[in-house]
Write a protein that holds these residues in place. Structure first.
Motif, PDB file in Angstrom:
ATOM      1  N   SER A   1     -29.461  90.368   5.206  1.00  0.00           N
ATOM      2  CA  SER A   1     -28.124  90.185   5.751  1.00  0.00           C
ATOM      3  C   SER A   1     -28.232  89.554   7.122  1.00  0.00           C
ATOM      4  O   SER A   1     -29.222  89.703   7.824  1.00  0.00           O
ATOM      5  CB  SER A   1     -27.379  91.515   5.840  1.00  0.00           C
ATOM      6  OG  SER A   1     -27.978  92.328   6.802  1.00  0.00           O
ATOM      7  N   THR A   2     -27.193  88.843   7.488  1.00  0.00           N
ATOM      8  CA  THR A   2     -27.160  88.210   8.798  1.00  0.00           C
ATOM      9  C   THR A   2     -26.543  89.163   9.794  1.00  0.00           C
ATOM     10  O   THR A   2     -26.120  90.258   9.455  1.00  0.00           O
ATOM     11  CB  THR A   2     -26.323  86.909   8.733  1.00  0.00           C
ATOM     12  OG1 THR A   2     -25.015  87.251   8.328  1.00  0.00           O
ATOM     13  CG2 THR A   2     -26.937  85.918   7.761  1.00  0.00           C
TER      14      THR A   2
ATOM     15  N   GLU B   1     -28.243  81.409   4.019  1.00  0.00           N
ATOM     16  CA  GLU B   1     -27.743  80.493   5.025  1.00  0.00           C
ATOM     17  C   GLU B   1     -28.896  79.971   5.865  1.00  0.00           C
ATOM     18  O   GLU B   1     -29.902  80.636   6.065  1.00  0.00           O
ATOM     19  CB  GLU B   1     -26.737  81.164   5.977  1.00  0.00           C
ATOM     20  CG  GLU B   1     -25.515  81.669   5.306  1.00  0.00           C
ATOM     21  CD  GLU B   1     -25.645  83.123   4.912  1.00  0.00           C
ATOM     22  OE1 GLU B   1     -26.528  83.819   5.440  1.00  0.00           O
ATOM     23  OE2 GLU B   1     -24.875  83.557   4.066  1.00  0.00           O
TER      24      GLU B   1
ATOM     25  N   THR C   1     -23.738  89.098  11.090  1.00  0.00           N
ATOM     26  CA  THR C   1     -22.330  89.393  10.851  1.00  0.00           C
ATOM     27  C   THR C   1     -22.142  90.376   9.715  1.00  0.00           C
ATOM     28  O   THR C   1     -21.062  90.900   9.523  1.00  0.00           O
ATOM     29  CB  THR C   1     -21.544  88.114  10.512  1.00  0.00           C
ATOM     30  OG1 THR C   1     -22.110  87.552   9.338  1.00  0.00           O
ATOM     31  CG2 THR C   1     -21.579  87.127  11.655  1.00  0.00           C
TER      32      THR C   1
ATOM     33  N   PRO D   1     -21.503  81.947   8.482  1.00  0.00           N
ATOM     34  CA  PRO D   1     -21.544  82.562   7.148  1.00  0.00           C
ATOM     35  C   PRO D   1     -20.573  81.861   6.216  1.00  0.00           C
ATOM     36  O   PRO D   1     -19.596  81.250   6.660  1.00  0.00           O
ATOM     37  CB  PRO D   1     -21.118  84.004   7.411  1.00  0.00           C
ATOM     38  CG  PRO D   1     -20.348  83.954   8.673  1.00  0.00           C
ATOM     39  CD  PRO D   1     -20.940  82.829   9.483  1.00  0.00           C
TER      40      PRO D   1
ATOM     41  N   ARG E   1     -21.504  80.709  -3.850  1.00  0.00           N
ATOM     42  CA  ARG E   1     -21.759  81.276  -2.524  1.00  0.00           C
ATOM     43  C   ARG E   1     -23.247  81.580  -2.333  1.00  0.00           C
ATOM     44  O   ARG E   1     -23.762  81.509  -1.234  1.00  0.00           O
ATOM     45  CB  ARG E   1     -20.932  82.548  -2.370  1.00  0.00           C
ATOM     46  CG  ARG E   1     -21.088  83.203  -1.039  1.00  0.00           C
ATOM     47  CD  ARG E   1     -20.279  84.474  -0.991  1.00  0.00           C
ATOM     48  NE  ARG E   1     -20.586  85.172   0.219  1.00  0.00           N
ATOM     49  CZ  ARG E   1     -19.707  85.605   1.080  1.00  0.00           C
ATOM     50  NH1 ARG E   1     -18.443  85.433   0.828  1.00  0.00           N
ATOM     51  NH2 ARG E   1     -20.078  86.217   2.168  1.00  0.00           N
ATOM     52  N   ARG E   2     -23.941  81.921  -3.400  1.00  0.00           N
ATOM     53  CA  ARG E   2     -25.347  82.304  -3.314  1.00  0.00           C
ATOM     54  C   ARG E   2     -26.309  81.124  -3.394  1.00  0.00           C
ATOM     55  O   ARG E   2     -27.511  81.317  -3.388  1.00  0.00           O
ATOM     56  CB  ARG E   2     -25.686  83.298  -4.412  1.00  0.00           C
ATOM     57  CG  ARG E   2     -24.909  84.566  -4.265  1.00  0.00           C
ATOM     58  CD  ARG E   2     -25.718  85.729  -4.726  1.00  0.00           C
ATOM     59  NE  ARG E   2     -24.981  86.964  -4.586  1.00  0.00           N
ATOM     60  CZ  ARG E   2     -25.059  87.754  -3.535  1.00  0.00           C
ATOM     61  NH1 ARG E   2     -25.823  87.435  -2.534  1.00  0.00           N
ATOM     62  NH2 ARG E   2     -24.359  88.863  -3.483  1.00  0.00           N
TER      63      ARG E   2
ATOM     64  N   THR F   1     -22.049  89.652   6.619  1.00  0.00           N
ATOM     65  CA  THR F   1     -21.370  89.055   5.468  1.00  0.00           C
ATOM     66  C   THR F   1     -22.225  88.008   4.790  1.00  0.00           C
ATOM     67  O   THR F   1     -21.794  87.382   3.858  1.00  0.00           O
ATOM     68  CB  THR F   1     -20.053  88.387   5.900  1.00  0.00           C
ATOM     69  OG1 THR F   1     -20.369  87.373   6.858  1.00  0.00           O
ATOM     70  CG2 THR F   1     -19.095  89.396   6.473  1.00  0.00           C
ATOM     71  N   GLY F   2     -23.434  87.819   5.252  1.00  0.00           N
ATOM     72  CA  GLY F   2     -24.262  86.748   4.719  1.00  0.00           C
ATOM     73  C   GLY F   2     -24.881  87.099   3.387  1.00  0.00           C
ATOM     74  O   GLY F   2     -24.917  88.244   2.961  1.00  0.00           O
ATOM     75  N   THR F   3     -25.405  86.091   2.760  1.00  0.00           N
ATOM     76  CA  THR F   3     -26.042  86.276   1.468  1.00  0.00           C
ATOM     77  C   THR F   3     -27.536  86.118   1.565  1.00  0.00           C
ATOM     78  O   THR F   3     -28.224  86.237   0.567  1.00  0.00           O
ATOM     79  CB  THR F   3     -25.488  85.238   0.467  1.00  0.00           C
ATOM     80  OG1 THR F   3     -25.813  83.944   0.971  1.00  0.00           O
ATOM     81  CG2 THR F   3     -24.013  85.382   0.271  1.00  0.00           C
TER      82      THR F   3
END
Length: 164
Positions: free
Chosen positions: A3-4, A13, A6, A19, A74-75, A8-10
């Motif tokens: 995770s990043t 990135e 934030t 994100p 998104r992924r 909310t990352g996948t």
């Protein structure tokens, strides 16, 4: 999955990249818009089966396709712009149309199978609802896949303009 900062990352990135946008607004819109438009059309034309289908098979299919396709898109791994080691990606219009067509074919297959098997179950034996599925599912899936792909796929970079 990493995770990043934030949260909310996948994990796909590029470092320092923002994100990806949240998925839930796309899914909500994919449910609400077909439900409203088909529901209003059913109410105006006094077709209660269309109102029921608008809230179930039409909007539900759209939301499901938007959620699955949006999550897949998104992924995807981040692009590396400086070196092109992969073949050029197709234009966004072609990719969105192709995904819409693929979703329509899958929706048609699911609709035909459901229309064949559901009438054999006692609760659905005397309803007209299963006969609507070969039309409702492919149309809803195609529209949702095309719109989701168009929103989620990056546009090709524009070449610099030569100014005089």
């Amino acid at each position: 999955m990493t995770s990043t900062s934030t949260g909310t990352g996948t994990g796909t990135e590029a470092p320092g990249a923002p994100p990806p946008p949240a998925l839930w607004p796309d899914v909500l819109a994919a449910y609400a818009m077909p439900a409203l438009t088909a529901g209003i059309a059913g109410a105006v034309t006094r077709q209660p089966e269309l109102v029921a289908a608008a809230l179930t098979t039409i909007a539900g299919t759209s939301a499901l396709v938007a959620a699955v396709l949006g999550a897949v898109l998104r992924r995807r791994p981040a692009r590396t712009p400086p070196v092109r080691t992969r073949p050029a990606r197709p234009p966004r219009l072609l990719a969105a149309a192709g995904l819409g067509l693929a979703a329509a074919v899958l929706g048609l297959a699911a609709g035909l199978a459901a229309a064949h098997w559901l009438p054999q179950l006692p609760p659905f034996s005397d309803t007209a609802w299963p006969r609507r599925l070969p039309v409702d599912l492919p149309v809803s899936a195609a529209i949702a896949a095309t719109v989701t792909a168009w929103r989620r796929l990056p546009a090709a970079p524009r070449p610099p303009r030569n100014l005089p």
